[in-house]
Design an enzyme around this catalytic site. Sequence first.
Site, mmCIF file in Angstrom:
data_model
loop_
_atom_site.group_PDB
_atom_site.id
_atom_site.type_symbol
_atom_site.label_atom_id
_atom_site.label_comp_id
_atom_site.label_asym_id
_atom_site.label_seq_id
_atom_site.Cartn_x
_atom_site.Cartn_y
_atom_site.Cartn_z
ATOM 1 C CD GLU A 178 -2.799 -1.299 2.412
ATOM 2 O OE1 GLU A 178 -2.785 -0.387 3.241
ATOM 3 O OE2 GLU A 178 -3.509 -2.318 2.538
ATOM 4 C CD GLU A 283 -4.454 -7.873 1.967
ATOM 5 O OE1 GLU A 283 -5.356 -7.218 2.505
ATOM 6 O OE2 GLU A 283 -3.252 -7.556 2.038
HETATM 7 O O1 G3I Z 1 -4.385 -9.071 19.323
HETATM 8 C C1 G3I Z 1 -4.720 -7.781 19.892
HETATM 9 C C2 G3I Z 1 -5.458 -7.946 21.175
HETATM 10 O O2 G3I Z 1 -4.603 -8.559 22.120
HETATM 11 C C3 G3I Z 1 -5.908 -6.566 21.681
HETATM 12 O O3 G3I Z 1 -6.671 -6.720 22.808
HETATM 13 C C4 G3I Z 1 -6.732 -5.875 20.593
HETATM 14 C C5 G3I Z 1 -7.156 -4.469 21.017
HETATM 15 O O4 G3I Z 1 -7.171 -3.578 19.964
HETATM 16 O O5 G3I Z 1 -5.966 -5.779 19.437
HETATM 17 C C6 G3I Z 1 -5.572 -7.045 18.900
HETATM 18 O O6 G3I Z 1 -4.804 -6.828 17.753
HETATM 19 C C7 G3I Z 1 -5.521 -6.424 16.609
HETATM 20 C C8 G3I Z 1 -5.241 -7.437 15.499
HETATM 21 O O7 G3I Z 1 -5.846 -6.989 14.298
HETATM 22 C C9 G3I Z 1 -5.771 -8.824 15.830
HETATM 23 O O8 G3I Z 1 -7.165 -8.807 15.923
HETATM 24 C C10 G3I Z 1 -5.020 -5.059 16.196
HETATM 25 O O9 G3I Z 1 -5.387 -4.093 17.180
HETATM 26 C C11 G3I Z 1 -5.597 -4.678 14.874
HETATM 27 O O10 G3I Z 1 -4.993 -3.478 14.418
HETATM 28 C C12 G3I Z 1 -5.328 -5.754 13.854
HETATM 29 O O11 G3I Z 1 -5.940 -5.402 12.655
HETATM 30 C C13 G3I Z 1 -5.426 -5.998 11.493
HETATM 31 C C14 G3I Z 1 -5.089 -4.889 10.506
HETATM 32 O O12 G3I Z 1 -4.700 -5.457 9.266
HETATM 33 C C15 G3I Z 1 -3.930 -4.014 10.993
HETATM 34 O O13 G3I Z 1 -2.748 -4.749 11.099
HETATM 35 C C16 G3I Z 1 -6.489 -6.929 10.926
HETATM 36 O O14 G3I Z 1 -6.638 -8.048 11.799
HETATM 37 C C17 G3I Z 1 -6.064 -7.423 9.544
HETATM 38 O O15 G3I Z 1 -7.115 -8.148 8.952
HETATM 39 C C18 G3I Z 1 -5.704 -6.234 8.655
HETATM 40 O O16 G3I Z 1 -5.235 -6.739 7.428
HETATM 41 C C19 G3I Z 1 -4.974 -5.753 6.423
HETATM 42 C C20 G3I Z 1 -3.781 -6.249 5.613
HETATM 43 O O17 G3I Z 1 -2.681 -6.507 6.449
HETATM 44 C C21 G3I Z 1 -3.413 -5.242 4.519
HETATM 45 N N1 G3I Z 1 -4.549 -4.955 3.677
HETATM 46 C C22 G3I Z 1 -5.763 -4.530 4.388
HETATM 47 C C23 G3I Z 1 -6.149 -5.565 5.443
HETATM 48 C C24 G3I Z 1 -7.428 -5.164 6.154
HETATM 49 O O18 G3I Z 1 -7.251 -3.986 6.884
#
Ligand code: G3I
Length: 371
Positions: A178, A283
């Site tokens: 991105e 994705e």
């Molecule tokens: O695991 C922690 C948990 O311990 C905590 O309590 C909670 C509180 O916020 O957060 C949890 O982590 C989260 C993680 O997902 C697991 O659920 C993060 O905050 C959250 O930011 C994270 O979001 C991910 C996001 O990327 C940012 O990294 C999404 O799961 C994931 O599906 C998303 O994937 C992205 C691709 O990498 C790039 N393209 C877009 C796609 C969707 O946004």
Amino acid sequence: MIFITKTTLLFRVLIVAVLFVPFCFACKGDDVIPPIPKPGTDPVDTILNSDTISLRKVSPFPFGGALNISTLKNNTTYRNTVIKEFNSLTAENVMKMKNISLGRGQYYWTDADYLVAFAQANKMRIHGHALVWYNSTPTWITNFTGTKDDWKAILHEYITAVVGRYKGKIQSWDVLNEAILDDGTFRDCVWKQNIGIEYIDLCFQYAREADPNVLLFYNDYGHEYSSTKRTAINKLATDLIARGVPIDGLGLQMHTSITRPDADIKTAINTAASTGLKIHISEFDIRTNTAADPNLTFNATLSAAQKQKYKVAVKALFDLPANQRYGFTFWGVYDGQSWIPTEYNCPDWPLPFDNEFNRKDAYYGILAGLK
Ligand code: G3I
């Protein structure tokens, strides 16, 4: 009087050793580090033979999903569905810089190691996601101050450490995720601010240096809805190729919806393929609740529309030359653990498996797209 011969004594000592030594090792640290999967941990052949149909069996190119590491460890149905259907895995989160890089020279490998071992044990390939993503920059890096050369050094160290650790084990990486905006310009990020736009070349060069054989991808969203963006991405790719910067493929995230016209999906895939690079639908998911209705329930009309859209996307990849079909990856495995409901704050059902891991109509759309 009981006589114990030397042979009997030796035999008893051996029995004790066989029973207790592994027990002692198992106790050591087991509560901290999960056991790394080894070949045979999962009955992969039995699982594969349990059904005549499975995506990994019937498809000429790999199918995969973005996996949640804790669900993989704790939910047997999830794990078995993954083993049965997929031959390519992406980490939804555990290979991102924010998850791996704890500080300069400090890394958290446990989860990424687990996923790599799981893939190897179950005869799957791993697609690494993602080395550099503006949205996954650890605080120690955003707070870092230094010269351009210092910034290059930390980028080099990180990429070398990660790609190097999995050299020969991870088959491909999203090197850069991105980096382009919808208007076709380069996105601002700490790497661009401190190194300049040259950071893009460096990401690919450092990754190639760390593993000469790994396939290197540029990954982004929006190919299907913005001609400006897909043109800019193709320009970046062709510039990199022309300047000899190593790039092997384009990842098209394709977070799309049932209202997206079929032609947009085909144009996105065909335009990216015109670069000659490998194409990874990286994705994929299809939103059905496009009005973000909090009371919507999944119904036959939505299901049929979704099935048709899955078919179109899979067929568009299927129709490419074989050497450009890198694979098709869903962003998740089943509806209950998709990022979409959280992102759009409404119920949705974007994936090919339902909450009980049953194959949805979408699954049969995928099979239809492979013909
Ligand atoms: O695991 C922690 C948990 O311990 C905590 O309590 C909670 C509180 O916020 O957060 C949890 O982590 C989260 C993680 O997902 C697991 O659920 C993060 O905050 C959250 O930011 C994270 O979001 C991910 C996001 O990327 C940012 O990294 C999404 O799961 C994931 O599906 C998303 O994937 C992205 C691709 O990498 C790039 N393209 C877009 C796609 C969707 O946004």
